[in-house]
Design an enzyme around this catalytic site. Structure first.
Site, PDB file in Angstrom:
ATOM      1  N   HIS A 140       1.832   4.250  -3.047  1.00  0.00           N
ATOM      2  CA  HIS A 140       1.949   6.186  -2.855  1.00  0.00           C
ATOM      3  C   HIS A 140       3.108   6.316  -3.237  1.00  0.00           C
ATOM      4  CE1 HIS A 140      -2.083   6.337  -1.018  1.00  0.00           C
ATOM      5  NE2 HIS A 140      -1.464   6.223   0.326  1.00  0.00           N
ATOM      6  N   HIS A 179       0.671  -0.785  -0.255  1.00  0.00           N
ATOM      7  CA  HIS A 179       0.202  -0.218  -0.102  1.00  0.00           C
ATOM      8  C   HIS A 179       0.886   1.333   0.215  1.00  0.00           C
ATOM      9  CE1 HIS A 179      -3.514   2.575   1.067  1.00  0.00           C
ATOM     10  NE2 HIS A 179      -2.843   3.367   1.383  1.00  0.00           N
ATOM     11  N   GLU A 180       2.471   1.250   0.996  1.00  0.00           N
ATOM     12  CA  GLU A 180       2.863   2.445   0.741  1.00  0.00           C
ATOM     13  C   GLU A 180       4.009   2.438  -0.096  1.00  0.00           C
ATOM     14  OE1 GLU A 180       1.857   4.554   3.582  1.00  0.00           O
ATOM     15  OE2 GLU A 180       0.645   3.065   4.461  1.00  0.00           O
TER      16      GLU A 180
END
Length: 460
Positions: free
Chosen positions: A22, A18-19
């Site tokens: 980003h 997920h990170e």
């Protein structure tokens, strides 16, 4: 220990993906990333890539993560680096950076499902066990040993076999039934006594169900609990009722009290029912086949109280392992099915959330970290394929959850950007603060309900 390790690996991997979504899009948009962190609390690992400004950190508490970018709203920024700050980027870049985290989780799910499709997964054959007495499946005329060849919409009547899709495994059948039940759609199952036999339609009137929870109780009402297994006794426990009666591993049960036993599910039900209204034990006469001979054995299952009612146990594994089939697909078909499965799980998750919001589904469907940890351990114990399927499911849930329009989540920030695109001005700091506080309250309430459900499941 397996449960703890499987849970930490799953959580760490999904948060890192997920990170990383980003991070990669931020770098691609020219934003300076100061820190990439998996977990919170005290750092246990940290490193820099040569020539890069980002510090990579792994922290002790693996319950989240973050990507810290250069931003004038958080700290003063050198004028020479102002063009690298997140807040100075065009609206489309900021929205892409925020959306990249949830999308990375969804893409991970696609990759896992596609990989499983390519490698092939062992799943039970789509052969039915004895339906629960009085259930929809029994009333529809389904029987133990029926092969489910195809399944399709009931809207076109029973003559629409050509519009039905092939059912490749029992898990595939359960997924189709779950979708139809939650959508309130009737489902036609085309069944035969042999996989190459003439198929006959059987309509499951799922639209008649009041579906509030997608759990084991739902499938008990539908009546299809498990795939077909032979009614064989296995793994007799020391000191149990089965051992006391003289049952042995491998005994094939033909009849109980003179009535034929068709499969393992029917035998399990007969055992559970062998108890009086006040919990008194009931003795049964079992006819079992052992080494080519038929023996009559008196068996007295031991009563136990569960969820306020009496059931009986024999303390032995009942039913053979189901016959398995390898489900696999080619490169393009496997990838497409991965995309479709991710979409279906995402849409089903959103529908369940929406139904809980308006009161059409129970809040007991919410699960928290304890339930996730429990399923992580159980799936890991079943093998790598089951564990990867679990990871894909949780990755979809994480992606969908973060796209919800709550201010503290990625979806909330996307709503801010939607407002900015429509009005030409960003959300004011005062409103941002109010919305953030409200989002924290809602999120904490949801987490509290989920944790309560976890404790209730473990206690019950």
């Amino acid at each position: 220990m397996l449960t703890v390790i499987a849970f930490i690996v799953a959580l760490g991997l999904l948060i890192a993906i997920h990170e990383y979504g980003h991070y990669r899009v931020a770098v691609a948009c020219g934003v300076k990333v100061l820190r990439f962190s998996v977990g919170f609390g005290k750092p246990i690992l940290r490193w820099h890539r040569p020539g890069k400004p980002t510090e990579f950190v792994v922290c002790a508490l693996p319950l989240g993560g973050y990507v810290r970018m250069l931003d004038e709203r958080e700290a003063p920024v050198d004028p020479a680096e102002r063009h690298l700050a997140f807040n100075t980027q065009p609206l489309r870049s900021r929205a892409a950076i925020v959306a990249a985290g949830p999308l990375a989780n969804l893409l991970l799910a696609v990759a896992i499902y596609a990989g499983l499709n390519w490698a092939g997964v062992q799943e039970p054959q789509p052969v039915l066990s004895t339906p629960v007495a009085g259930s929809l499946a029994e009333r529809a005329g389904l029987r133990a040993g029926d092969w489910v060849l195809r399944a399709g919409e009931a809207d076109g009547g029973e003559g629409g076999e050509s519009s039905a899709d092939d059912v490749v495994s029992f898990e595939d059948l359960r997924w189709r039934i779950t979708q139809a039940a939650l959508d309130g759609r009737d489902l036609v199952l085309w069944v035969a006594r042999q996989p190459d036999g003439a198929a006959q339609p059987r309509v499951l009137p799922l639209s008649a169900l009041d579906v509030r929870e997608a759990d084991a109780a739902l499938f008990r009402r539908i009546g299809l609990l498990s795939p077909y297994t032979a009614p064989r006794v296995g793994q007799v426990m020391d000191g149990g009722a089965a051992q006391a009666a003289g049952l042995q591993d491998g005994d094939l049960v033909r009849r109980v009290d003179g009535r034929e036993v068709l499969d393992g599910q029917a035998l399990r039900q007969r055992i559970r029912d062998a108890v009086g209204p006040q919990g008194q034990p009931v003795t049964q006469r079992w006819d079992v086949e052992r080494a080519g001979q038929v023996l009559s054995i008196d068996v007295t299952p031991r009563p136990q109280q569960r969820d306020g009612r009496w059931i009986a146990r024999v303390e032995a594994y009942v039913g053979d392992a189901p016959a398995m089939t390898t489900v696999h697909h080619g490169p393009l078909d496997g990838l497409w099915r991965g995309v479709v499965k991710t979409w279906e799980v995402s849409w089903l998750t959103l529908k369940m959330m929406g139904r809980m919001l308006i009161g059409e589904a129970s809040l007991s469907n919410l699960s928290g970290p304890l339930t996730i940890a429990d399923y992580a351990g159980k799936s890991a114990s079943l093998g790598i394929s089951a564990y990867l399927g679990f990871l894909a499911l949780i990755s979809v849930s994480l992606g969908v959850l973060n796209l919800l329009p709550l201010p503290v989540l990625d979806g909330g920030h996307l709503m801010y950007y939607l407002w900015e695109s429509l009005t030409g001005r960003p959300v004011s700091e005062a409103w941002m603060e109010r919305l953030q506080r409200g989002g924290v309250v809602v999120l904490m309430a949801l987490m509290s309900v989920a944790l309560f459900n976890d404790v209730a499941r473990l206690a019950g």
